[in-house]
Design a protein around this motif. Structure first.
Motif, PDB file in Angstrom:
ATOM      1  N   VAL A 232       0.828  -1.208   0.000  1.00 20.99           N
ATOM      2  CA  VAL A 232       0.000   0.000   0.000  1.00 20.99           C
ATOM      3  C   VAL A 232       0.860   1.254   0.000  1.00 20.99           C
ATOM      4  CG1 VAL A 232      -0.282   0.094   2.502  1.00 20.99           C
ATOM      5  CG2 VAL A 232      -2.040   1.035   1.025  1.00 20.99           C
ATOM      6  N   LEU A 233       2.020   1.224   0.662  1.00 17.69           N
ATOM      7  CA  LEU A 233       2.869   2.420   0.697  1.00 17.69           C
ATOM      8  C   LEU A 233       3.440   2.736  -0.697  1.00 17.69           C
ATOM      9  CD1 LEU A 233       3.930   4.595   2.527  1.00 17.69           C
ATOM     10  CD2 LEU A 233       5.939   3.204   2.948  1.00 17.69           C
ATOM     11  N   PRO A 234       4.003   1.747  -1.422  1.00 16.27           N
ATOM     12  CA  PRO A 234       4.406   2.049  -2.807  1.00 16.27           C
ATOM     13  C   PRO A 234       3.253   2.544  -3.669  1.00 16.27           C
ATOM     14  CG  PRO A 234       5.315  -0.042  -2.123  1.00 16.27           C
ATOM     15  CD  PRO A 234       4.418   0.400  -1.028  1.00 16.27           C
ATOM     16  N   LEU A 235       2.063   2.002  -3.433  1.00 13.16           N
ATOM     17  CA  LEU A 235       0.901   2.435  -4.228  1.00 13.16           C
ATOM     18  C   LEU A 235       0.604   3.912  -3.997  1.00 13.16           C
ATOM     19  CD1 LEU A 235      -1.394   1.274  -6.083  1.00 13.16           C
ATOM     20  CD2 LEU A 235      -2.772   1.233  -4.036  1.00 13.16           C
ATOM     21  N   GLU A 236       0.650   4.332  -2.710  1.00 14.13           N
ATOM     22  CA  GLU A 236       0.382   5.739  -2.401  1.00 14.13           C
ATOM     23  C   GLU A 236       1.467   6.636  -2.990  1.00 14.13           C
ATOM     24  OE1 GLU A 236      -2.234   6.903  -0.921  1.00 14.13           O
ATOM     25  OE2 GLU A 236      -3.134   4.963  -0.498  1.00 14.13           O
ATOM     26  N   ILE A 237       2.721   6.196  -2.861  1.00 12.88           N
ATOM     27  CA  ILE A 237       3.821   7.003  -3.409  1.00 12.88           C
ATOM     28  C   ILE A 237       3.672   7.132  -4.918  1.00 12.88           C
ATOM     29  CG2 ILE A 237       6.318   7.066  -3.727  1.00 12.88           C
ATOM     30  CD1 ILE A 237       6.551   5.656  -1.029  1.00 12.88           C
ATOM     31  N   LEU A 238       3.258   6.021  -5.548  1.00 15.94           N
ATOM     32  CA  LEU A 238       3.077   6.037  -6.999  1.00 15.94           C
ATOM     33  C   LEU A 238       1.942   6.974  -7.397  1.00 15.94           C
ATOM     34  CD1 LEU A 238       4.373   4.635  -9.373  1.00 15.94           C
ATOM     35  CD2 LEU A 238       2.448   3.091  -9.379  1.00 15.94           C
ATOM     36  N   ALA A 239       0.881   6.993  -6.595  1.00 11.32           N
ATOM     37  CA  ALA A 239      -0.223   7.905  -6.891  1.00 11.32           C
ATOM     38  C   ALA A 239       0.260   9.349  -6.830  1.00 11.32           C
ATOM     39  CB  ALA A 239      -1.361   7.670  -5.898  1.00 11.32           C
ATOM     40  N   LEU A 240       1.073   9.653  -5.803  1.00 14.16           N
ATOM     41  CA  LEU A 240       1.628  11.004  -5.667  1.00 14.16           C
ATOM     42  C   LEU A 240       2.516  11.333  -6.858  1.00 14.16           C
ATOM     43  CD1 LEU A 240       1.432  13.155  -3.457  1.00 14.16           C
ATOM     44  CD2 LEU A 240       3.624  12.356  -2.606  1.00 14.16           C
ATOM     45  N   LEU A 241       3.362  10.339  -7.252  1.00 11.33           N
ATOM     46  CA  LEU A 241       4.276  10.551  -8.379  1.00 11.33           C
ATOM     47  C   LEU A 241       3.499  10.823  -9.661  1.00 11.33           C
ATOM     48  CD1 LEU A 241       7.213  10.285  -9.592  1.00 11.33           C
ATOM     49  CD2 LEU A 241       6.524   7.981 -10.182  1.00 11.33           C
ATOM     50  N   LEU A 242       2.437  10.051  -9.888  1.00 11.03           N
ATOM     51  CA  LEU A 242       1.663  10.245 -11.118  1.00 11.03           C
ATOM     52  C   LEU A 242       0.991  11.599 -11.129  1.00 11.03           C
ATOM     53  CD1 LEU A 242       0.012   6.802 -11.828  1.00 11.03           C
ATOM     54  CD2 LEU A 242       1.616   8.032 -13.234  1.00 11.03           C
ATOM     55  N   THR A 243       0.462  12.027  -9.981  1.00 10.48           N
ATOM     56  CA  THR A 243      -0.163  13.348  -9.914  1.00 10.48           C
ATOM     57  C   THR A 243       0.859  14.434 -10.204  1.00 10.48           C
ATOM     58  OG1 THR A 243      -1.510  12.398  -8.177  1.00 10.48           O
ATOM     59  CG2 THR A 243      -1.660  14.753  -8.506  1.00 10.48           C
TER      60      THR A 243
END
Lengths: 163, 104
Positions: free
Chosen positions: A134-145
């Protein structure tokens, strides 16, 4: 089957890197991406295969074609498509392939060779995404934004010319 | 050739080298970005192949790595092509041999 997909993928990649017309090269690289998606599907990774089709064939290829047309890349350059220093780049790439191929062949006895089809469905992937990853997923969401906002700002910024 | 994994690894190495050659040899910035995309895809093929033939595929490690890598590659493509468009608007060219200044 494996050799067919491999030939398709490598022919697409090779054509993309050698064709003069950038639009043709973009189509060839789309073929290569499709071959990779077929590879993923034949490796029982359905989710990654369909993600590859959606992201690469659906989004990245369209983005590349738009960038080519926006930068007038469809016109042929007068002085060739290859850089002045191509004779340096080719031996580097060939050397890298030699090292990689040697490493693969030399270690082929130690590679894992499980033949059982992995019993993994989309439900397991979803549970893993919101559980362990879940932590990589959240970081990835931030990166994509951040990447989306950054790309829009960089591409839309109208520089006022001095003249 | 041993296991079927060897074939996938050789194909991925070849794909990586083609992408690297393209990124080093082509003049146009967009084609350099496509070469980098091909290299990322070769790495993804390795991840998926290792995941498929690993003793513990239910751990999903290689699969997750490939999925995250696809998402990061999409972000990279968006930012890279945005930069190319911005540079083209600024200097009027996408020829990397003519881009020799960092200050516009």
């Amino acid at each position: 089957m494996f050799y067919l997909i491999a030939a398709l993928t490598l022919a697409g990649a090779l054509a993309a890197m050698t064709l003069k017309h950038l639009v043709h090269a973009a189509l060839a690289v789309t073929v290569a991406f499709g071959g990779l998606a077929l590879f993923f599907l034949s490796l029982d990774a359905q989710f990654a295969g369909f993600a590859q089709i959606l992201v690469y064939i659906g989004a990245v290829a369209i983005l590349v074609v738009f960038a080519i047309l926006l930068t007038r890349g469809s016109e042929l350059p007068k002085d060739g498509v290859f850089s002045r220093t191509w004779f340096v780049g080719l031996p580097i790439a060939a050397g890298i392939f030699a090292v990689l191929g040697w490493a693969v062949i030399a270690s082929s006895k130690a590679l894992p060779s499980e033949t059982a089809t992995p019993a993994v469905n989309v439900h397991d992937i979803g549970v893993a995404l919101v559980g362990r990853y879940v932590l990589p997923l959240e970081i990835l969401a931030l990166l994509l934004t951040a990447a989306t906002i950054g790309a829009v700002i960089v591409a839309l910024h109208e520089k006022e010319r001095a003249k | 050739m041993g296991t079927p994994l060897t074939g996938y690894l050789v194909v991925a190495a070849l794909l990586f080298s083609i992408g690297l050659a393209g990124a080093l040899v082509r003049r146009n910035a967009i084609m350099v970005l496509i070469g980098i995309e091909l290299m990322l895809n070769a790495a993804n093929l390795n991840f998926i192949a290792f995941w498929r033939y690993s003793p513990h595929p239910e751990a999903l490690t290689g699969m997750m790595f490939a999925i995250f890598s696809i998402a990061v590659a999409a972000a990279e493509a968006a930012v890279g092509l945005g930069l190319v468009i911005s540079i083209h608007r600024h200097t009027g060219t996408t020829d990397l041999d003519k881009m020799n200044r960092m200050k516009g």
